[in-house]
Design a protein around this motif. Sequence first.
Motif, PDB file in Angstrom:
ATOM      1  N   ALA A 128      14.150   9.256  -8.702  1.00 31.67           N
ATOM      2  CA  ALA A 128      14.303  10.034  -7.470  1.00 31.67           C
ATOM      3  C   ALA A 128      12.957  10.225  -6.781  1.00 31.67           C
ATOM      4  N   ALA A 129      11.908  10.470  -7.563  1.00 32.18           N
ATOM      5  CA  ALA A 129      10.578  10.683  -6.994  1.00 32.18           C
ATOM      6  C   ALA A 129      10.004   9.411  -6.389  1.00 32.18           C
ATOM      7  N   CYS A 130      10.410   8.249  -6.906  1.00 35.25           N
ATOM      8  CA  CYS A 130       9.873   6.973  -6.423  1.00 35.25           C
ATOM      9  C   CYS A 130      10.584   6.461  -5.176  1.00 35.25           C
ATOM     10  N   LEU A 131      11.762   6.966  -4.875  1.00 31.98           N
ATOM     11  CA  LEU A 131      12.546   6.458  -3.752  1.00 31.98           C
ATOM     12  C   LEU A 131      11.799   6.444  -2.418  1.00 31.98           C
ATOM     13  N   PRO A 132      11.002   7.482  -2.096  1.00 31.50           N
ATOM     14  CA  PRO A 132      10.306   7.446  -0.803  1.00 31.50           C
ATOM     15  C   PRO A 132       9.249   6.357  -0.703  1.00 31.50           C
ATOM     16  N   PHE A 133       8.843   5.765  -1.830  1.00 34.63           N
ATOM     17  CA  PHE A 133       7.752   4.796  -1.829  1.00 34.63           C
ATOM     18  C   PHE A 133       8.219   3.346  -1.853  1.00 34.63           C
ATOM     19  N   VAL A 134       9.384   3.076  -2.445  1.00 33.20           N
ATOM     20  CA  VAL A 134       9.810   1.688  -2.641  1.00 33.20           C
ATOM     21  C   VAL A 134      10.415   1.125  -1.365  1.00 33.20           C
ATOM     22  N   SER A 135      10.387  -0.187  -1.254  1.00 34.65           N
ATOM     23  CA  SER A 135      11.017  -0.843  -0.109  1.00 34.65           C
ATOM     24  C   SER A 135      12.529  -0.823  -0.275  1.00 34.65           C
ATOM     25  N   SER A 136      13.241  -0.957   0.826  1.00 37.93           N
ATOM     26  CA  SER A 136      14.703  -0.847   0.801  1.00 37.93           C
ATOM     27  C   SER A 136      15.362  -1.970   0.011  1.00 37.93           C
ATOM     28  N   ASN A 137      14.669  -3.090  -0.164  1.00 39.95           N
ATOM     29  CA  ASN A 137      15.251  -4.208  -0.919  1.00 39.95           C
ATOM     30  C   ASN A 137      14.717  -4.300  -2.342  1.00 39.95           C
ATOM     31  N   CYS A 138      14.008  -3.268  -2.793  1.00 39.92           N
ATOM     32  CA  CYS A 138      13.501  -3.252  -4.165  1.00 39.92           C
ATOM     33  C   CYS A 138      14.663  -3.042  -5.134  1.00 39.92           C
ATOM     34  N   ARG A 139      14.654  -3.777  -6.210  1.00 42.93           N
ATOM     35  CA  ARG A 139      15.668  -3.612  -7.254  1.00 42.93           C
ATOM     36  C   ARG A 139      15.211  -2.511  -8.210  1.00 42.93           C
ATOM     37  N   LEU A 140      15.960  -1.420  -8.267  1.00 42.67           N
ATOM     38  CA  LEU A 140      15.648  -0.299  -9.145  1.00 42.67           C
ATOM     39  C   LEU A 140      16.625  -0.277 -10.313  1.00 42.67           C
ATOM     40  N   VAL A 141      16.100  -0.196 -11.516  1.00 38.50           N
ATOM     41  CA  VAL A 141      16.932  -0.178 -12.716  1.00 38.50           C
ATOM     42  C   VAL A 141      16.447   0.947 -13.622  1.00 38.50           C
ATOM     43  N   GLY A 142      17.378   1.678 -14.206  1.00 45.34           N
ATOM     44  CA  GLY A 142      17.050   2.703 -15.182  1.00 45.34           C
ATOM     45  C   GLY A 142      17.936   2.562 -16.408  1.00 45.34           C
ATOM     46  N   VAL A 143      17.353   2.678 -17.590  1.00 42.85           N
ATOM     47  CA  VAL A 143      18.131   2.608 -18.831  1.00 42.85           C
ATOM     48  C   VAL A 143      17.769   3.789 -19.716  1.00 42.85           C
ATOM     49  N   ASP A 144      18.727   4.212 -20.540  1.00 43.21           N
ATOM     50  CA  ASP A 144      18.466   5.308 -21.459  1.00 43.21           C
ATOM     51  C   ASP A 144      19.429   5.202 -22.633  1.00 43.21           C
ATOM     52  N   PHE A 145      18.986   5.749 -23.779  1.00 45.19           N
ATOM     53  CA  PHE A 145      19.807   5.727 -24.982  1.00 45.19           C
ATOM     54  C   PHE A 145      20.782   6.903 -25.026  1.00 45.19           C
ATOM     55  N   SER A 146      20.640   7.850 -24.125  1.00 42.79           N
ATOM     56  CA  SER A 146      21.532   9.006 -24.076  1.00 42.79           C
ATOM     57  C   SER A 146      22.603   8.794 -23.007  1.00 42.79           C
ATOM     58  N   PRO A 147      23.870   8.650 -23.384  1.00 47.97           N
ATOM     59  CA  PRO A 147      24.914   8.438 -22.373  1.00 47.97           C
ATOM     60  C   PRO A 147      25.057   9.613 -21.416  1.00 47.97           C
ATOM     61  N   ALA A 148      24.853  10.834 -21.903  1.00 48.46           N
ATOM     62  CA  ALA A 148      24.952  11.997 -21.019  1.00 48.46           C
ATOM     63  C   ALA A 148      23.846  11.974 -19.966  1.00 48.46           C
ATOM     64  N   SER A 149      22.665  11.510 -20.354  1.00 51.54           N
ATOM     65  CA  SER A 149      21.558  11.407 -19.397  1.00 51.54           C
ATOM     66  C   SER A 149      21.868  10.387 -18.317  1.00 51.54           C
ATOM     67  N   VAL A 150      22.395   9.238 -18.716  1.00 52.26           N
ATOM     68  CA  VAL A 150      22.733   8.193 -17.741  1.00 52.26           C
ATOM     69  C   VAL A 150      23.827   8.680 -16.794  1.00 52.26           C
ATOM     70  N   ALA A 151      24.822   9.393 -17.332  1.00 54.53           N
ATOM     71  CA  ALA A 151      25.891   9.926 -16.496  1.00 54.53           C
ATOM     72  C   ALA A 151      25.339  10.912 -15.465  1.00 54.53           C
ATOM     73  N   SER A 152      24.416  11.765 -15.894  1.00 52.56           N
ATOM     74  CA  SER A 152      23.810  12.729 -14.981  1.00 52.56           C
ATOM     75  C   SER A 152      22.986  12.032 -13.907  1.00 52.56           C
ATOM     76  N   ALA A 153      22.194  11.036 -14.310  1.00 52.24           N
ATOM     77  CA  ALA A 153      21.380  10.287 -13.349  1.00 52.24           C
ATOM     78  C   ALA A 153      22.262   9.534 -12.354  1.00 52.24           C
ATOM     79  N   SER A 154      23.362   8.958 -12.834  1.00 56.80           N
ATOM     80  CA  SER A 154      24.263   8.194 -11.967  1.00 56.80           C
ATOM     81  C   SER A 154      24.876   9.084 -10.892  1.00 56.80           C
ATOM     82  N   GLN A 155      25.294  10.274 -11.286  1.00 51.46           N
ATOM     83  CA  GLN A 155      25.869  11.206 -10.321  1.00 51.46           C
ATOM     84  C   GLN A 155      24.818  11.654  -9.306  1.00 51.46           C
TER      85      GLN A 155
END
Length: 252
Positions: free
Chosen positions: A70-97
């Motif tokens: 979220a903090a990096c969004l203002p800096f990246v270009s609109s066509n940048c591929r952003l990927v996030g991974v985590d071992f905690s499913p609850a964390s990924v669900a929260s980030a996705s929402q």
Amino acid sequence: MTEFQRHEIEWTSEKVTRLWDFYATNRSVTSMYFGAQAGPAVARFIDDTIGFRRVRAFLDLSCGVGDLLAACLPFVSSNCRLVGVDFSPASVASASQRLQNAVPRPDLQHITTFPTPFHAADFDLIVMTEVVEHLDDAELATTLDEVLRLLEQGGHVVITTPNREDYDAAKVCCPECGCVFHRWQHRRVWTDTLLQDTMERAGFQTLLSRPIAWGNIQTQPVPLIKRLWRKLISSVIPLLPETGLVYVGRKP
């Protein structure tokens, strides 16, 4: 009833997931995450050091609830591929929402092991904020091998971790069973020289490895004269203690 007997925890992947799933569903806890506190400063530092506009594919390895993305969004270009991974499913669900309407919208995935499902040399920037202090020797080696595989030649890796942490100060004891553990699941203490040596042995070329005070980094526009004055003062007397470490490396 469980018999109380004080003992050090033996971390397993299942125990780690349980802890972080609990944290991820407790907003009072996630507000204390490093990403929530220092994410904007890390994003500014990366932009000043590497330049987000040049990044075509960025992986947040152990993305948590999406604070850094979220903090990096203002800096990246609109066509940048952003990927996030985590071992905690609850964390990924929260980030996705949280990031479902972000532009560009990150691809967020729950992983359970390495290697990740991505191709070799898929990314030109990989960031691991407050990850390496959670890993034992075998996990650290596997993780760094995967980072090296995923980075393209000349790609950058950015790592943050506590600086000379007082490890015992964050230990807690379960009053029911006596299990003693670091409340943030840390397993090792880092210095700048140890971090640099570890990364170079893993095959990375060091660009910088140093202590840092994230609170000293300006995340909002500041007049030039004020920036110069703060820089002059901090060169003599640190404005805040350098409780963090930052490493920037490159894949040769």
